[in-house]
Design an enzyme around this catalytic site. Structure first.
Site, mmCIF file in Angstrom:
data_model
loop_
_atom_site.group_PDB
_atom_site.id
_atom_site.type_symbol
_atom_site.label_atom_id
_atom_site.label_comp_id
_atom_site.label_asym_id
_atom_site.label_seq_id
_atom_site.Cartn_x
_atom_site.Cartn_y
_atom_site.Cartn_z
ATOM 1 N N TYR A 55 0.837 -1.195 0.000
ATOM 2 C CA TYR A 55 0.000 0.000 0.000
ATOM 3 C C TYR A 55 0.878 1.254 0.000
ATOM 4 O O TYR A 55 1.583 1.533 0.967
ATOM 5 C CB TYR A 55 -0.925 0.023 1.210
ATOM 6 C CG TYR A 55 -1.984 -1.053 1.225
ATOM 7 C CD1 TYR A 55 -2.283 -1.774 0.079
ATOM 8 C CD2 TYR A 55 -2.691 -1.349 2.381
ATOM 9 C CE1 TYR A 55 -3.252 -2.765 0.090
ATOM 10 C CE2 TYR A 55 -3.672 -2.326 2.405
ATOM 11 C CZ TYR A 55 -3.943 -3.037 1.261
ATOM 12 O OH TYR A 55 -4.907 -4.014 1.293
ATOM 13 N N HIS A 125 -0.718 -11.909 0.246
ATOM 14 C CA HIS A 125 -1.588 -10.939 -0.412
ATOM 15 C C HIS A 125 -2.260 -11.517 -1.661
ATOM 16 O O HIS A 125 -3.433 -11.272 -1.918
ATOM 17 C CB HIS A 125 -0.771 -9.697 -0.777
ATOM 18 C CG HIS A 125 -1.575 -8.452 -0.860
ATOM 19 N ND1 HIS A 125 -1.044 -7.197 -0.696
ATOM 20 C CD2 HIS A 125 -2.889 -8.236 -1.102
ATOM 21 C CE1 HIS A 125 -1.981 -6.279 -0.824
ATOM 22 N NE2 HIS A 125 -3.115 -6.885 -1.071
ATOM 23 N N SER A 204 -13.527 -4.100 0.915
ATOM 24 C CA SER A 204 -14.540 -3.416 0.120
ATOM 25 C C SER A 204 -15.954 -3.868 0.500
ATOM 26 O O SER A 204 -16.781 -4.165 -0.368
ATOM 27 C CB SER A 204 -14.314 -3.657 -1.377
ATOM 28 O OG SER A 204 -15.014 -2.733 -2.168
ATOM 29 N N PRO A 205 -16.278 -3.917 1.792
ATOM 30 C CA PRO A 205 -17.609 -4.391 2.210
ATOM 31 C C PRO A 205 -18.731 -3.437 1.821
ATOM 32 O O PRO A 205 -19.903 -3.829 1.830
ATOM 33 C CB PRO A 205 -17.470 -4.503 3.738
ATOM 34 C CG PRO A 205 -16.422 -3.494 4.080
ATOM 35 C CD PRO A 205 -15.438 -3.549 2.953
ATOM 36 N N GLY A 209 -17.740 2.135 -1.852
ATOM 37 C CA GLY A 209 -18.562 3.301 -1.562
ATOM 38 C C GLY A 209 -19.941 3.292 -2.187
ATOM 39 O O GLY A 209 -20.816 4.071 -1.785
ATOM 40 N N PHE A 210 -20.178 2.404 -3.145
ATOM 41 C CA PHE A 210 -21.472 2.397 -3.821
ATOM 42 C C PHE A 210 -22.621 2.163 -2.848
ATOM 43 O O PHE A 210 -23.672 2.818 -2.926
ATOM 44 C CB PHE A 210 -21.512 1.336 -4.918
ATOM 45 C CG PHE A 210 -22.858 1.223 -5.580
ATOM 46 C CD1 PHE A 210 -23.293 2.183 -6.483
ATOM 47 C CD2 PHE A 210 -23.713 0.172 -5.272
ATOM 48 C CE1 PHE A 210 -24.549 2.103 -7.067
ATOM 49 C CE2 PHE A 210 -24.973 0.077 -5.845
ATOM 50 C CZ PHE A 210 -25.389 1.045 -6.755
ATOM 51 N N LEU A 211 -22.444 1.238 -1.898
ATOM 52 C CA LEU A 211 -23.528 0.886 -0.992
ATOM 53 C C LEU A 211 -23.771 1.940 0.088
ATOM 54 O O LEU A 211 -24.680 1.789 0.897
ATOM 55 C CB LEU A 211 -23.240 -0.477 -0.352
ATOM 56 C CG LEU A 211 -23.218 -1.656 -1.347
ATOM 57 C CD1 LEU A 211 -22.753 -2.935 -0.671
ATOM 58 C CD2 LEU A 211 -24.594 -1.858 -1.982
#
Length: 334
Positions: A55, A125, A204-205, A209-211
């Site tokens: 990262y 990873h 990415s739960p 950001g869509f949810l």
């Protein structure tokens, strides 16, 4: 709030993904802000922090994110669980080379970056199909025996891959893509992990950001270092097509006096006792909002109603939970 377990490692029910402080979501905040956001999460009750050696390397350098986390948490090391990852990409490996020295070299640098003498959870990873499964798993097991790591995990793997590694050295956690739009893990990863006492740590739960319900067809993403431009569900046509899911979340959020993102996280916490999502954000207020999802409780009836509504809606766009360093699968080396 009730803690959960990744194997034998106890963590808060929601962790914090720290990648956004180094890359992946456009311009990063300054280091002082990142450190203050991490400490704010700790003060809120979060004890589980996730990073990786890779990262930061796209625009900054390998280890950038680990160093931020180390600076933020060095003085409270006994109160937190640190997870980082090794990625063999770029390593001068040839088939037949010993794995352990490579693993030890990477871990030594991560320990320095994190300002600690051990890592609680050390992930592979991505699976490198050139490396023999047994030798990789045994190398991680050796690090456990030496007290340098407490447990190990795998990221973006299939159930068959997981089983191959777990049979050699028991795995503590699997970090795969999982959310309301990406439910491949429900088929075999969750059943396998429940049976073998392995935690599942969805990255990415909130579907990048869509949810959260804040992304619309008119949303534009930064052109430099923003992974969202590659996420299938975030194409303009799929944002529009997946709007019924946002409508469902908005309805439940209003009923529960919560946010759509919190309903998303509460849904998976209710569904699986071994799930510990790690939502990531570079904004302090969003981080605390996500952690607050552990205070949103769905009744069995509410969960069933939400599940039925989701199952009745078609999802547009798919990433999948298995990514390998080679696009073509080959038989496992044992």
């Amino acid at each position: 709030m009730k803690n959960r377990f990744l194997g034998k490692i106890e963590v808060s029910p929601i962790g914090m993904g720290c990648m956004a402080f180094s890359h992946g979501y456009g311009k990063i905040p300054d280091e002082a802000y990142a450190v203050s956001a991490i400490r704010a999460a700790l003060d809120f009750g979060c004890t589980f922090f996730d990073t990786a050696e890779a990262y930061g390397e796209q625009l900054y350098y390998r280890g950038h994110n680990e160093q931020i986390l180390g600076k933020a948490l060095e003085n409270v090391r006994d109160k937190v669980v640190l997870a980082t990852k090794i990625h063999f990409r770029g390593t001068a490996y040839k088939p037949g080379d010993p794995i352990y020295p490579i693993l030890k070299e990477h871990l030594t640098q991560s320990l320095k970056n994190l300002r600690t003498d051990y890592v609680d959870l050390y992930y592979l990873h991505r699976v490198n199909l050139e490396m023999p499964v047994d030798e990789v798993a045994e190398a991680f097991g050796r690090l456990i025996e030496e007290g340098l790591i407490r447990g190990w995990g795998l990221s973006q793997v299939s159930a068959s891959q997981l089983d191959s590694f777990h049979r050699v050295t028991p795995v503590s956690a699997v970090q795969n893509l999982y959310n309301m739009l990406e439910r491949d893990c429900e088929k075999d990863i969750f059943p396998y992990c429940l049976e073998h006492n392995i935690g599942v740590v969805p990255f990415s739960p909130i579907a990048s950001g869509f949810l959260s319900g804040k992304i619309t067809a008119d949303t534009t993403f930064e052109k430099v270092d923003d992974v969202r431009v590659f996420v299938p569900q975030l194409s303009k046509e799929n944002i529009i097509a997946n709007q019924p899911i946002i409508d469902i979340l908005n309805r439940f959020a209003a009923e529960k006096q919560a946010t759509p993102a919190q309903i998303t996280l509460a849904w998976m916490l209710h569904k699986y006792p071994n799930v510990v999502p790690i939502p990531g954000s570079k904004r302090k207020e969003r981080i605390l909002e996500n952690l607050g999802a552990w205070n949103v409780t769905l009744t069995d009836e509410e969960f069933s109603s939400l599940e039925a509504a989701l199952n009745a809606v078609e999802v547009h766009g798919h990433r999948g939970n298995v990514e390998n360093e080679r696009s073509t699968m080959k038989e496992w080396k044992r």
